[in-house]
Design an enzyme around this catalytic site. Structure first.
Site, PDB file in Angstrom:
ATOM      1  N   CYS A 176       1.015  -1.282  -0.031  1.00  0.00           N
ATOM      2  CA  CYS A 176       0.105   0.036   0.265  1.00  0.00           C
ATOM      3  C   CYS A 176       0.868   1.221  -0.188  1.00  0.00           C
ATOM      4  O   CYS A 176       2.090   1.062  -0.052  1.00  0.00           O
ATOM      5  CB  CYS A 176      -1.008   0.180   1.304  1.00  0.00           C
TER       6      CYS A 176
ATOM      7  N   ARG B 172       1.071   1.579  -6.101  1.00  0.00           N
ATOM      8  CA  ARG B 172       1.476   0.603  -5.199  1.00  0.00           C
ATOM      9  C   ARG B 172       0.283  -0.111  -4.478  1.00  0.00           C
ATOM     10  O   ARG B 172       0.200  -0.931  -3.729  1.00  0.00           O
ATOM     11  CB  ARG B 172       2.061   1.368  -3.821  1.00  0.00           C
TER      12      ARG B 172
ATOM     13  N   TRP C  69      -3.725  -1.681  -1.223  1.00  0.00           N
ATOM     14  CA  TRP C  69      -3.545  -3.019  -2.074  1.00  0.00           C
ATOM     15  C   TRP C  69      -4.092  -4.344  -1.027  1.00  0.00           C
ATOM     16  O   TRP C  69      -3.238  -4.489  -0.086  1.00  0.00           O
ATOM     17  CB  TRP C  69      -2.397  -3.210  -2.656  1.00  0.00           C
TER      18      TRP C  69
ATOM     19  N   ASN D 162       0.821   0.178   5.871  1.00  0.00           N
ATOM     20  CA  ASN D 162       1.504  -0.467   4.811  1.00  0.00           C
ATOM     21  C   ASN D 162       2.319  -1.560   5.474  1.00  0.00           C
ATOM     22  O   ASN D 162       3.291  -1.284   6.217  1.00  0.00           O
ATOM     23  CB  ASN D 162       2.430   0.336   4.015  1.00  0.00           C
ATOM     24  N   GLY D 163       2.065  -2.660   5.349  1.00  0.00           N
ATOM     25  CA  GLY D 163       2.747  -3.910   5.555  1.00  0.00           C
ATOM     26  C   GLY D 163       1.721  -4.982   6.310  1.00  0.00           C
ATOM     27  O   GLY D 163       0.465  -4.972   5.804  1.00  0.00           O
TER      28      GLY D 163
ATOM     29  N   GLU E 162       9.041 -21.536 -19.155  1.00  0.00           N
ATOM     30  CA  GLU E 162       8.663 -20.046 -18.481  1.00  0.00           C
ATOM     31  C   GLU E 162       9.771 -19.062 -19.298  1.00  0.00           C
ATOM     32  O   GLU E 162       9.385 -17.790 -19.724  1.00  0.00           O
ATOM     33  CB  GLU E 162       8.856 -20.147 -17.044  1.00  0.00           C
TER      34      GLU E 162
ATOM     35  N   LYS F  68       8.627 -16.081 -21.461  1.00  0.00           N
ATOM     36  CA  LYS F  68       9.379 -14.545 -20.988  1.00  0.00           C
ATOM     37  C   LYS F  68       9.958 -13.934 -22.350  1.00  0.00           C
ATOM     38  O   LYS F  68       9.636 -12.711 -22.459  1.00  0.00           O
ATOM     39  CB  LYS F  68      10.301 -14.554 -19.851  1.00  0.00           C
TER      40      LYS F  68
ATOM     41  N   GLU G 266       7.430 -13.222 -25.065  1.00  0.00           N
ATOM     42  CA  GLU G 266       6.452 -12.305 -25.020  1.00  0.00           C
ATOM     43  C   GLU G 266       6.826 -10.648 -24.768  1.00  0.00           C
ATOM     44  O   GLU G 266       6.137  -9.850 -25.008  1.00  0.00           O
ATOM     45  CB  GLU G 266       5.425 -12.451 -23.879  1.00  0.00           C
TER      46      GLU G 266
ATOM     47  N   HIS H 210      14.279 -36.483 -29.346  1.00  0.00           N
ATOM     48  CA  HIS H 210      12.860 -36.914 -29.971  1.00  0.00           C
ATOM     49  C   HIS H 210      12.281 -35.948 -30.913  1.00  0.00           C
ATOM     50  O   HIS H 210      11.226 -35.809 -31.380  1.00  0.00           O
ATOM     51  CB  HIS H 210      11.653 -37.271 -28.923  1.00  0.00           C
TER      52      HIS H 210
ATOM     53  N   LYS I 176      -2.609  -7.255 -19.570  1.00  0.00           N
ATOM     54  CA  LYS I 176      -2.000  -7.641 -18.108  1.00  0.00           C
ATOM     55  C   LYS I 176      -3.050  -8.881 -17.718  1.00  0.00           C
ATOM     56  O   LYS I 176      -2.746  -9.775 -17.157  1.00  0.00           O
ATOM     57  CB  LYS I 176      -2.192  -6.570 -17.111  1.00  0.00           C
TER      58      LYS I 176
END
Ligand code: AGP
Length: 610
Positions: A2, A27, A74, A98-99, A483, A487, A490, A506, A605
Site C-alpha cells: 500500500c 503501490r 492493495w 502499509n505492511g 517459462e 518470457k 512475450e 525426440h 495484463k
C-alpha cells in the site's frame, strides 16, 4: 503493498495528500482514504475505488486543515471495501498502515475482551486499538505508541494522528519503506520519495524498529526503547520523471527486483510456531479432522501461472503422494474432464480475472469439486467463487510479463505441498522444519542473484538478433525452461522454445546448428549427469551454451559461453532461484531490442476475454 502519506505545516493538507496518493497509486489502488484535522477534530473520508473518486468527495467537502494522513490500498487481509479502507480509527487514534501484522489474529480476541473491538476485516486496525488501550491505561502517547509497536509482529510503515495532540503526526517503520521529508515550516512522511518530492528534496530515512513524531518545525526519531536517534538529512538529486518506477527503467525490472520482498510478504504469517509449522488456516475447512478427503488434485491455469502449476505438480506428488493433473484452462474446460466431489481443483491466477480460468472454476463448482485459488488480487472474480484462496502478497504487478507474482505463486505452492505432506504424514517434522528453513533463506538468496552483473548485457548484445533460442531443463525445472522461453517471446518478440531436456533427441535436436543459442538450467541435483549429456549432444552440433548452474560448479563454466550461478537450495526451491536469471535475460534482450517491455504488442495484463 500500500502507499501512505502524511503532512503537517502550512499548506492545505487535502491537496498535498491527494497529490501524494496519486504518486503512490502504483503501490495499490483498490481503495483509498484520508484523515485531516479540521479545527481540532479528525475528519475521515475513505472510498472503495481510486484516488480520483476520493478527490471528488474531498472537492465537495472542502475539508480545512494543515495536518493529515492518507492511504491507498492493495488489499492483503480483508476484501477491498470502504470499511476495510484506511485510515482506521479508535477513540482518539487514527492510523494508516502499509505492511502485514502477522500476529493480528492473536491480538484481536485479546483486545476484544478488553473492550476494543475491530470493526473491519483488516490486520491494520488492531494497531489503533493497541495504542488506544495504552492511552486509556494512562500512558502518554510517547510511551503508548512504542509500547504498542512492541506488541506487534510483522511489517509496518505507519502514520498516526492522536486527536489530543493535533499538531503532531506519529510515524513508525519496520520492514516496510518510510521516508520523512523536511520542509520550511512543514514536514512530510510517505512510503516513498516521489510522493513528497514536489514538496521537499530534503529527506530522512527511518530504519527498522524506529518511531518518531513530526511537527511543523520539528522532527524527532527514537528507537523502541525510547532512546533518541540522530539521523542525517539527505538531499534528493533526481527528478519526478523517474518516479513510480523508483528509478528503474521499467516496471518489469522493478518487479524483478521486488521479488525478495514479494517472497517475504507471501511467507509472512504462514510459518507458525517459530518457523516449525506451516499455517494455512484458509485450507482447514477443506481438510476436516486434518484428513485428506481428495483422490486427486487438478491444477489449472494459463500462461505463466500454468508454468507455476507444472512446478506445483512435482512438489505435491513428491511431498503428499496425491495424484496431480495439470492442465491449461483453455483446454481443460472443453475436454470433458472427470470431476466430482473427490477432486480438489487448484486454480492459479495473478489477476483473478482470466476468462478461461474463471470458466474452469464455474465448471468445477457445478461438478461439486472443491476449489482453492491462488491469486494476487484480493477479492477478484476467482477468489469470490472459490472455497478458499491462498493469496500471494506480491503487491500490484504492473508489467504485463509476470515476474514477482510467479515466484510468489511458487512460494504458495511450496507451502501448500508441505501442508499436504504433513497432513498425509508423508513428510516428518524434520523434513518440514528443514524445508521451512530453506524457504526462509530464499529472499536473501534472491538478493545475491540480483546483484548487478554484466552477463545479461553480454548475452543481449550477442543473441538479441538470433531468430530463435532454445531452453531446456529436467525435472522440476523443466517448467522453468518453458517459462524462460515464454518470457523471452512475450517481451522481445524473439522466437523461443522450452523443452524437457530428455525430449531433445525426440525431435528438437534437429534445430541445433552452428551458433544456435541454447539455455540450459543444470542444478546439482539427481538429473545433473543426464542433463550434462544433453549439453554434450547440443555442443557437438555447434550450439552456443548459456548455462544456469549451482554456485561452485567448476565443470559447467569450462564448456559454456556464459554461466550464471544460483545458490544451492533444496530441490523444490531451485525453480524460485532459476526464475530470476531467465527473467533478467528476457528483460535485457527486450530492452536491447527496444521493445515496449511493460506493455508488449498484442498483450494485456489480464486476459478477461476468451
Ligand atoms: C505472463 O507473463 C503472461 N502475461 C500471461 O501468460 C499470464 O500469465 C496469463 O495470461 C495468466 O494470467 P493470470 O495469472 O492473471 O490468470
Amino acid at each position: 503493498m500500500c502507499g501512505i502519506i502524511g503532512c503537517v505545516g502550512g499548506q492545505e493538507a487535502s491537496e498535498i495528500l491527494i497529490e501524494g496518493l496519486r504518486r503512490l497509486e502504483y503501490r495499490g489502488y483498490d481503495s483509498a482514504g484520508v484523515a485531516i484535522i479540521d479545527n481540532g477534530i479528525v475528519q475521515i473520508q475513505k472510498v472503495k475505488g481510486k484516488i480520483a473518486d476520493l478527490q471528488k468527495i474531498l472537492n465537495k467537502l472542502r475539508l480545512k486543515g494543515t495536518i493529515g494522513i492518507g492511504h491507498t490500498r492493495w488489499a492483503t487481509h480483508g476484501r477491498p471495501s470502504e470499511l476495510n479502507a484506511h485510515p482506521h480509527h479508535s477513540k482518539d487514534i487514527t492510523v494508516v498502515h502499509n505492511g502485514i501484522i502477522e500476529n493480528y489474529r492473536v491480538l484481536v480476541p485479546i483486545l476484544k475482551k478488553k473492550g476494543y473491538v475491530c470493526k473491519s476485516e483488516t490486520d491494520s486496525e488492531i494497531i489503533c486499538h493497541l495504542i488506544q488501550m495504552y492511552l486509556d491505561q494512562g500512558l502518554k502517547m510517547e510511551k503508548a505508541f512504542p509500547k504498542a509497536l512492541c506488541q506487534v509482529r510483522g511489517s509496518y510503515a505507519l502514520a498516526v494522528l492522536y486527536e489530543k495532540e493535533p499538531h503532531r503526526i506519529y510515524v513508525a517503520k519496520n520492514a516496510s519503506p518510510l521516508v520523512v521529508g523536511k520542509g520550511q515550516g512543514e514536514n512530510f512522511v510517505a512510503s516513498d520519495i516521489p510522493a513528497i518530492l514536489n514538496q521537499t528534496r530534503t529527506i530522512l530515512i527511518l530504519e527498522d524498529q524506529e518511531w518518531g513524531f513530526l511537527e511543523k518545525d520539528n522532527i524527532r526519531i527514537f528507537n523502541l526503547k525510547g532512546q533518541p536517534i540522530r539521523r542525517s538529512l539527505k538531499t534528493i538529486q533526481w527528478s519526478l520523471a523517474t518516479t513510480e518506477k523508483d528509478g528503474f527503467r521499467h516496471f518489469m525490472l522493478k518487479e524483478i527486483y521486488e521479488q525478495p520482498m514479494a517472497v517475504q510478504n507471501t511467507l509472512s504469517g504462514r510459518l507458525g510456531n517459530g518457523h516449525q509449522r506451516i499455517d494455512l488456516p484458509e485450507l482447514e475447512p477443506l481438510f476436516p479432522r486434518k484428513k485428506n478427503p481428495f483422490e486427486r488434485i487438478y491444477i489449472v491455469a494459463c500462461g505463466t501461472s500454468y508454468h507455476a502449476g507444472m512446478v506445483g505438480k512435482y512438489m505435491m506428488e513428491s511431498m503428499a503422494r496425491i495424484p496431480v493433473i495439470v492442465d491449461l484452462a483453455s483446454e481443460f474446460r472443453y475436454r470433458q474432464p472427470v470431476l466430482d466431489s473427490r477432486c480438489l481443483m487448484v486454480v492459479i491466477s495473478q489477476s483473478g480475472e482470466t476468462a478461461d480460468t474463471l470458466a474452469v472454476v464455474q465448471m468445477a463448482r457445478q461438478k461439486k469439486a472443491k476449489i482453492v485459488s491462488i491469486c494476487n488480487v484480493m477479492d477478484s472474480s476467482i477468489p469470490r467463487i472459490s472455497e478458499a484462496t491462498l493469496y500471494t502478497h506480491a503487491g500490484p504487478e504492473i508489467g504485463v510479463a509476470s515476474t514477482k507474482a510467479f515466484t510468489a505463486q511458487l512460494v504458495v505452492l511450496s507451502l501448500f505441498s508441505l501442508f499436504l505432506g504433513d497432513l498425509t504424514k508423508n513428510l516428518n517434522r524434520k523434513d518440514v522444519i528443514s524445508a521451512i528453513e530453506s524457504l526462509s533463506k530464499i529472499p536473501s538468496q534472491m538478493k545475491k542473484i540480483l546483484r548487478p552483473d554484466a552477463v545479461y548485457q553480454r548475452i543481449a548484445r550477442k543473441y538479441a538478433h538470433c531468430p530463435s533460442l532454445l531452453y531446456f531443463a529436467r525435472g522440476i525445472n523443466a517448467p522453468i525452461a518453458l517459462e524462460g522461453a515464454l518470457k523471452l517471446k512475450e517481451i522481445s518478440y524473439i522466437h523461443a522454445e522450452g523443452y524437457a531436456a530428455g525430449e531433445l533427441k525426440h525431435g528438437p535436436i534437429a534445430l541445433i546448428d552452428e551458433g544456435v543459442p541454447v539455455v540450459v538450467l543444470i542444478p546439482q541435483d539427481e538429473h545433473y549427469d543426464k542433463t550434462y549429456s544433453n549439453i554434450e549432444e547440443v555442443q557437438t552440433r555447434g550450439a552456443d551454451l548459456i548455462a544456469l548452474a549451482t554456485q561452485g560448479d567448476k565443470l559447467i563454466p569450462k564448456i559454456a559461453k556464459e554461466t550464471i550461478f544460483i545458490p544451492k537450495t533444496q530441490w523444490f526451491l531451485s525453480p524460485l532461484l532459476f526464475s530470476i536469471p531467465i527473467q533478467l535475460m528476457a528483460y535485457y534482450m527486450a530492452d536491447y531490442k527496444g521493445t515496449d517491455v511493460d506493455q508488449p504488442r498484442n498483450l494485456a495484463k489480464s486476459v478477461t476475454v476468451e
